[in-house]
Structures are given as C-alpha cells and as structure tokens.
Design a protein around this motif. Structure first.
Motif, mmCIF file in Angstrom:
data_model
loop_
_atom_site.group_PDB
_atom_site.id
_atom_site.type_symbol
_atom_site.label_atom_id
_atom_site.label_comp_id
_atom_site.label_asym_id
_atom_site.label_seq_id
_atom_site.Cartn_x
_atom_site.Cartn_y
_atom_site.Cartn_z
ATOM 1 N N GLU A 124 5.782 68.160 -11.343
ATOM 2 C CA GLU A 124 5.796 69.003 -9.876
ATOM 3 C C GLU A 124 6.385 68.197 -8.898
ATOM 4 N N ASP A 125 5.775 67.013 -8.847
ATOM 5 C CA ASP A 125 6.631 66.177 -7.764
ATOM 6 C C ASP A 125 8.118 65.717 -7.878
ATOM 7 N N GLU A 126 8.470 65.570 -9.032
ATOM 8 C CA GLU A 126 9.920 65.404 -9.569
ATOM 9 C C GLU A 126 10.548 66.822 -8.953
ATOM 10 N N LEU A 127 10.133 67.818 -9.176
ATOM 11 C CA LEU A 127 10.857 69.014 -8.719
ATOM 12 C C LEU A 127 10.781 69.245 -7.182
ATOM 13 N N GLU A 128 9.767 68.854 -6.608
ATOM 14 C CA GLU A 128 9.489 69.093 -5.189
ATOM 15 C C GLU A 128 10.441 68.065 -4.606
ATOM 16 N N GLN A 129 10.637 66.824 -5.080
ATOM 17 C CA GLN A 129 11.413 65.693 -4.284
ATOM 18 C C GLN A 129 13.006 66.155 -4.691
ATOM 19 N N PHE A 130 13.342 66.780 -5.706
ATOM 20 C CA PHE A 130 14.683 67.229 -6.096
ATOM 21 C C PHE A 130 15.246 68.241 -5.029
ATOM 22 N N ALA A 131 14.342 69.158 -4.948
ATOM 23 C CA ALA A 131 14.199 70.187 -3.888
ATOM 24 C C ALA A 131 14.726 69.725 -2.339
ATOM 25 N N LEU A 132 13.783 68.877 -2.054
ATOM 26 C CA LEU A 132 13.748 68.189 -0.935
ATOM 27 C C LEU A 132 15.313 67.544 -0.694
ATOM 28 N N VAL A 133 15.414 66.853 -1.414
ATOM 29 C CA VAL A 133 16.872 66.018 -1.495
ATOM 30 C C VAL A 133 17.908 66.848 -1.495
ATOM 31 N N LEU A 134 18.029 67.565 -2.293
ATOM 32 C CA LEU A 134 19.313 68.817 -2.472
ATOM 33 C C LEU A 134 19.265 69.531 -0.927
ATOM 34 N N GLY A 135 17.867 69.923 -0.539
ATOM 35 C CA GLY A 135 18.094 70.576 0.635
ATOM 36 C C GLY A 135 18.673 69.770 1.844
ATOM 37 N N ARG A 136 18.354 68.571 1.921
ATOM 38 C CA ARG A 136 18.822 67.586 2.910
ATOM 39 C C ARG A 136 20.303 67.548 2.631
ATOM 40 N N TYR A 137 20.706 67.177 1.560
ATOM 41 C CA TYR A 137 22.151 67.146 1.318
ATOM 42 C C TYR A 137 22.818 68.198 1.909
ATOM 43 N N ASN A 138 22.389 69.430 1.563
ATOM 44 C CA ASN A 138 22.987 70.616 2.076
ATOM 45 C C ASN A 138 22.904 70.695 3.519
ATOM 46 N N ALA A 139 21.764 70.651 3.889
ATOM 47 C CA ALA A 139 21.655 70.600 5.493
ATOM 48 C C ALA A 139 22.657 69.463 6.288
ATOM 49 N N THR A 140 22.782 68.167 5.571
ATOM 50 C CA THR A 140 23.767 67.462 6.375
ATOM 51 C C THR A 140 25.075 67.940 6.099
ATOM 52 N N LEU A 141 25.575 68.427 5.051
ATOM 53 C CA LEU A 141 26.756 68.928 4.896
ATOM 54 C C LEU A 141 27.175 70.109 5.673
ATOM 55 N N ASN A 142 26.279 71.082 5.986
ATOM 56 C CA ASN A 142 26.327 72.311 7.021
ATOM 57 C C ASN A 142 26.362 71.981 8.408
ATOM 58 N N ALA A 143 26.008 70.658 8.672
ATOM 59 C CA ALA A 143 25.870 70.376 10.247
ATOM 60 C C ALA A 143 27.259 70.121 10.675
#
Length: 153
Positions: free
Chosen positions: A134-153
């Motif tokens: 669960e922790d790996e899934l959560e961390q991956f989703a968070l990092v991917l979300g951060r990646y997408n947010a950074t590139l959308n800025a």
C-alpha cells in the motif's frame, strides 16, 4: 571529475531514464485508451473516449469549454461531440444561462459503460501490482502526481 560534474552526469542520466520511461508510459496509455474506447463502444474513437471521460467526470459543459480544456479548435470538438451523439453516448440540453447555446453531457448509458470499464481496469491493475505494498502504491501515486503538477505549471 569534480563532485558537481559527477552529480550533473548522474542527474543527466536520471533525466534520460525518466524520458525513456515516460515514452514507454505514453505508448502504453495510447494502447490502453484504444482498448478502453472499444470496451465502451465498438465504434468509439480513442480521442472521443478521452472527451467522454472528461464529460462524465466534470459534468455538463459547453463545447467551447471542452475546446479550451483540450486545447483544440471548436471544429474538432464539434466533430467529436457529433460522433459521441451518433453513438448515443452524450446528451445535449439547452444552456440555462444562454438559450442559444447547449450543454453537452455524458449519457447515463455512457457513464455506466465508463464505470464498468474503469472497474475492470482497476481490478487488472490490482492483479498486476499485487506484490506492491500500500505504501509503494501511495508513494508512486504521490510522485507521479507531483511530476504531473510540476509539468502543468
């Protein structure tokens, strides 16, 4: 080689790896969108599938708002909405704010189909990622979300 140069070299290599992995992800996403569109309706085009999913999640909107959201011209939106309408996957209703305009929304049938396809895909993904914690899934989703947010800025 100085520490800074070594770090620069490692960073460049990490960025190359990231670029390659994102390329793999894009190819996989294109394939999955094609599969999902066919699962929703055999004649549904992949580009229209994305629009339909957006309508289902965002609710009724004018075609002009969709053109802005997808950053494509109104003519392309009009053709895709027409395609979705022919398939019975969208409904048009008068815009209460402006009777000359109409709102487009995903039909109830389309929403049911999209939900079924999404549930199947989540089950498949859960099987494939069954050994991820669960922790790996959560961390991956968070990092991917951060990646997408950074590139959308």
């Amino acid at each position: 080689m100085t520490v800074s140069t070594e770090q620069d070299t490692r960073r460049a290599e990490h960025l190359r790896t990231l670029e390659e992995e994102v390329g793999v992800l894009i190819r996989r996403v294109r394939r999955v969108i094609g599969e999902r569109s066919q699962a929703v309706h055999p004649q549904l085009q992949p580009a229209s599938y994305l629009m339909l999913g957006y309508l289902a999640s965002q609710g009724p909107m004018r075609s002009s708002a969709m053109a802005e959201a997808f950053d494509i011209d109104k003519g392309a939106i009009s053709r895709q909405v027409g395609h979705l309408e022919e398939l019975g996957l969208v409904d048009r209703t008068p815009d209460p704010a402006d009777g000359r305009a109409s709102l487009v929304s995903a039909s109830e049938d389309a929403v049911r189909r999209l939900e079924a396809v999404s549930a199947d895909r989540r089950r498949w993904l859960d099987e494939k990622l069954g050994d991820w914690s669960e922790d790996e899934l959560e961390q991956f989703a968070l990092v991917l979300g951060r990646y997408n947010a950074t590139l959308n800025a």
